[in-house]
Design a protein around this motif. Sequence first.
Motif, PDB file in Angstrom:
ATOM      1  N   ALA A 135       0.815  -1.212   0.000  1.00  0.00           N
ATOM      2  CA  ALA A 135       0.000   0.000   0.000  1.00  0.00           C
ATOM      3  C   ALA A 135       0.849   1.262   0.000  1.00  0.00           C
ATOM      4  O   ALA A 135       0.375   2.335  -0.387  1.00  0.00           O
ATOM      5  CB  ALA A 135      -0.947   0.001   1.199  1.00  0.00           C
ATOM      6  N   VAL A 136       2.105   1.179   0.442  1.00  0.00           N
ATOM      7  CA  VAL A 136       2.953   2.377   0.545  1.00  0.00           C
ATOM      8  C   VAL A 136       4.191   2.269  -0.335  1.00  0.00           C
ATOM      9  O   VAL A 136       5.160   2.996  -0.147  1.00  0.00           O
ATOM     10  CB  VAL A 136       3.371   2.619   2.008  1.00  0.00           C
ATOM     11  N   SER A 137       4.157   1.357  -1.304  1.00  0.00           N
ATOM     12  CA  SER A 137       5.345   1.112  -2.133  1.00  0.00           C
ATOM     13  C   SER A 137       5.769   2.354  -2.916  1.00  0.00           C
ATOM     14  O   SER A 137       6.953   2.541  -3.202  1.00  0.00           O
ATOM     15  CB  SER A 137       5.091  -0.056  -3.083  1.00  0.00           C
ATOM     16  N   THR A 138       4.820   3.203  -3.279  1.00  0.00           N
ATOM     17  CA  THR A 138       5.148   4.387  -4.087  1.00  0.00           C
ATOM     18  C   THR A 138       5.237   5.659  -3.244  1.00  0.00           C
ATOM     19  O   THR A 138       5.477   6.733  -3.787  1.00  0.00           O
ATOM     20  CB  THR A 138       4.089   4.597  -5.186  1.00  0.00           C
ATOM     21  N   LEU A 139       5.065   5.546  -1.948  1.00  0.00           N
ATOM     22  CA  LEU A 139       5.092   6.717  -1.083  1.00  0.00           C
ATOM     23  C   LEU A 139       6.522   7.224  -0.924  1.00  0.00           C
ATOM     24  O   LEU A 139       7.445   6.454  -0.675  1.00  0.00           O
ATOM     25  CB  LEU A 139       4.508   6.363   0.285  1.00  0.00           C
ATOM     26  N   LYS A 140       6.711   8.526  -1.053  1.00  0.00           N
ATOM     27  CA  LYS A 140       8.035   9.136  -0.963  1.00  0.00           C
ATOM     28  C   LYS A 140       8.338   9.561   0.479  1.00  0.00           C
ATOM     29  O   LYS A 140       7.442   9.774   1.281  1.00  0.00           O
ATOM     30  CB  LYS A 140       8.126  10.356  -1.889  1.00  0.00           C
ATOM     31  N   ASN A 141       9.632   9.713   0.769  1.00  0.00           N
ATOM     32  CA  ASN A 141      10.103  10.248   2.055  1.00  0.00           C
ATOM     33  C   ASN A 141       9.473   9.538   3.246  1.00  0.00           C
ATOM     34  O   ASN A 141       8.931  10.167   4.156  1.00  0.00           O
ATOM     35  CB  ASN A 141       9.820  11.757   2.136  1.00  0.00           C
ATOM     36  N   LYS A 142       9.544   8.234   3.225  1.00  0.00           N
ATOM     37  CA  LYS A 142       8.931   7.448   4.298  1.00  0.00           C
ATOM     38  C   LYS A 142       9.975   6.627   5.035  1.00  0.00           C
ATOM     39  O   LYS A 142      11.039   6.309   4.504  1.00  0.00           O
ATOM     40  CB  LYS A 142       7.871   6.498   3.717  1.00  0.00           C
ATOM     41  N   GLU A 143       9.657   6.305   6.271  1.00  0.00           N
ATOM     42  CA  GLU A 143      10.418   5.356   7.065  1.00  0.00           C
ATOM     43  C   GLU A 143       9.530   4.133   7.250  1.00  0.00           C
ATOM     44  O   GLU A 143       8.334   4.262   7.531  1.00  0.00           O
ATOM     45  CB  GLU A 143      10.790   5.941   8.423  1.00  0.00           C
ATOM     46  N   VAL A 144      10.111   2.943   7.085  1.00  0.00           N
ATOM     47  CA  VAL A 144       9.332   1.705   7.147  1.00  0.00           C
ATOM     48  C   VAL A 144       9.960   0.757   8.151  1.00  0.00           C
ATOM     49  O   VAL A 144      11.179   0.546   8.138  1.00  0.00           O
ATOM     50  CB  VAL A 144       9.252   1.034   5.752  1.00  0.00           C
ATOM     51  N   LEU A 145       9.116   0.171   8.989  1.00  0.00           N
ATOM     52  CA  LEU A 145       9.567  -0.791   9.987  1.00  0.00           C
ATOM     53  C   LEU A 145       8.747  -2.063   9.840  1.00  0.00           C
ATOM     54  O   LEU A 145       7.509  -2.020   9.851  1.00  0.00           O
ATOM     55  CB  LEU A 145       9.388  -0.209  11.388  1.00  0.00           C
ATOM     56  N   LEU A 146       9.417  -3.184   9.680  1.00  0.00           N
ATOM     57  CA  LEU A 146       8.733  -4.460   9.502  1.00  0.00           C
ATOM     58  C   LEU A 146       8.173  -4.965  10.827  1.00  0.00           C
ATOM     59  O   LEU A 146       8.901  -5.064  11.813  1.00  0.00           O
ATOM     60  CB  LEU A 146       9.704  -5.490   8.912  1.00  0.00           C
ATOM     61  N   LEU A 147       6.887  -5.310  10.831  1.00  0.00           N
ATOM     62  CA  LEU A 147       6.268  -5.898  12.012  1.00  0.00           C
ATOM     63  C   LEU A 147       6.098  -7.405  11.865  1.00  0.00           C
ATOM     64  O   LEU A 147       6.443  -8.173  12.757  1.00  0.00           O
ATOM     65  CB  LEU A 147       4.905  -5.254  12.295  1.00  0.00           C
ATOM     66  N   ARG A 148       5.533  -7.809  10.719  1.00  0.00           N
ATOM     67  CA  ARG A 148       5.292  -9.235  10.493  1.00  0.00           C
ATOM     68  C   ARG A 148       5.510  -9.581   9.029  1.00  0.00           C
ATOM     69  O   ARG A 148       5.091  -8.849   8.141  1.00  0.00           O
ATOM     70  CB  ARG A 148       3.838  -9.597  10.841  1.00  0.00           C
ATOM     71  N   LYS A 149       6.186 -10.683   8.775  1.00  0.00           N
ATOM     72  CA  LYS A 149       6.236 -11.223   7.419  1.00  0.00           C
ATOM     73  C   LYS A 149       4.855 -11.750   7.067  1.00  0.00           C
ATOM     74  O   LYS A 149       4.153 -12.309   7.916  1.00  0.00           O
ATOM     75  CB  LYS A 149       7.255 -12.354   7.333  1.00  0.00           C
ATOM     76  N   GLY A 150       4.471 -11.595   5.818  1.00  0.00           N
ATOM     77  CA  GLY A 150       3.145 -12.032   5.407  1.00  0.00           C
ATOM     78  C   GLY A 150       3.203 -13.167   4.395  1.00  0.00           C
ATOM     79  O   GLY A 150       4.068 -13.202   3.529  1.00  0.00           O
ATOM     80  N   SER A 151       2.275 -14.088   4.518  1.00  0.00           N
ATOM     81  CA  SER A 151       2.136 -15.194   3.565  1.00  0.00           C
ATOM     82  C   SER A 151       0.654 -15.425   3.302  1.00  0.00           C
ATOM     83  O   SER A 151      -0.190 -15.156   4.173  1.00  0.00           O
ATOM     84  CB  SER A 151       2.766 -16.483   4.113  1.00  0.00           C
TER      85      SER A 151
END
Length: 309
Positions: free
Chosen positions: A150-166
Amino acid sequence: MTLKQLNCFLTVAETLNFARAAEKLYTTQPSVTRSIKSLEEELGVTLFSRHSRKVELTPAGSYLQDELRHMSQELNAAIQNTQKIHNRFSNEIRIGVTDLMELPSLPQTMQEFHEENPAISLQLHVKEFRELVQALTEEKLDLIYCMRSAVSTLKNKEVLLLRKGSLFCMVPPGSPLCSLGQVNPKDLCGYPWIFRHERNSNPVIAEVQRQLRKLQPDNPVVYSGSPAQSALMVKAGFGVSIVVDYSVTFRDGLEMVPFKLPGGKLPEKDLDLVAVWRKNAKTDLVERFARMSCQFQQGEAQETISTCY
């Protein structure tokens, strides 16, 4: 006409003495005289009657003084309210989620964070993923939780992984599908699909549903509003549903069978549950909250904090 001129006028009107007005304004008497003369010329009126030993307001000057007093009070109130609003929003973190069921540890995170930072107000907003991303872009939210895609194209962002998804196929206990180690669309021929309404789905799930329709066009379809509702419909025997594993936390009466689309058309990392905030976040407490939620969320999943980055 400037605020400096008006302030000078009010000071002279209060003191009725150019020299004392200059002292109050930390300037010189000639500067005050020039300012008043410039204001009178601009308005085209005489504001003060000047005599050899005293200064008086003219009727026009007296009227202007009364009006400016009211305006000054309103301006001061506006400034104070602006500062209050700034302080309020500087002391709050606005958090957005798509589905609280995906974040069962969020209440605990909020409680722990509030105990550490009692002056910070935490505001929780539940929105569709498109609204979340838009609100973060417009700085109406400080931190959002959603699927990475959902945020793949969002600029100037910080991303933190919470859970791997399957992806998993959610089926009722005793289904023949439970004996399979992994299912694909061919295995689901004839099973009714339980789909999310596309307006409530993120891009990845919407794409999965489109591919399933294409691969099994004759399967009947029923719709749900959320993964939790899909789980209830599976339990009730309405069909099977393809979900991301972390989106269904209460699984009593359900079986989760790994699901694979043919041809590896779906990047696995697009399914990850992430915390996202702007690089220019107003406070480092936003990141602090995100990392705390990461710890609690991964604790729920029996994972370690080392998966955060």
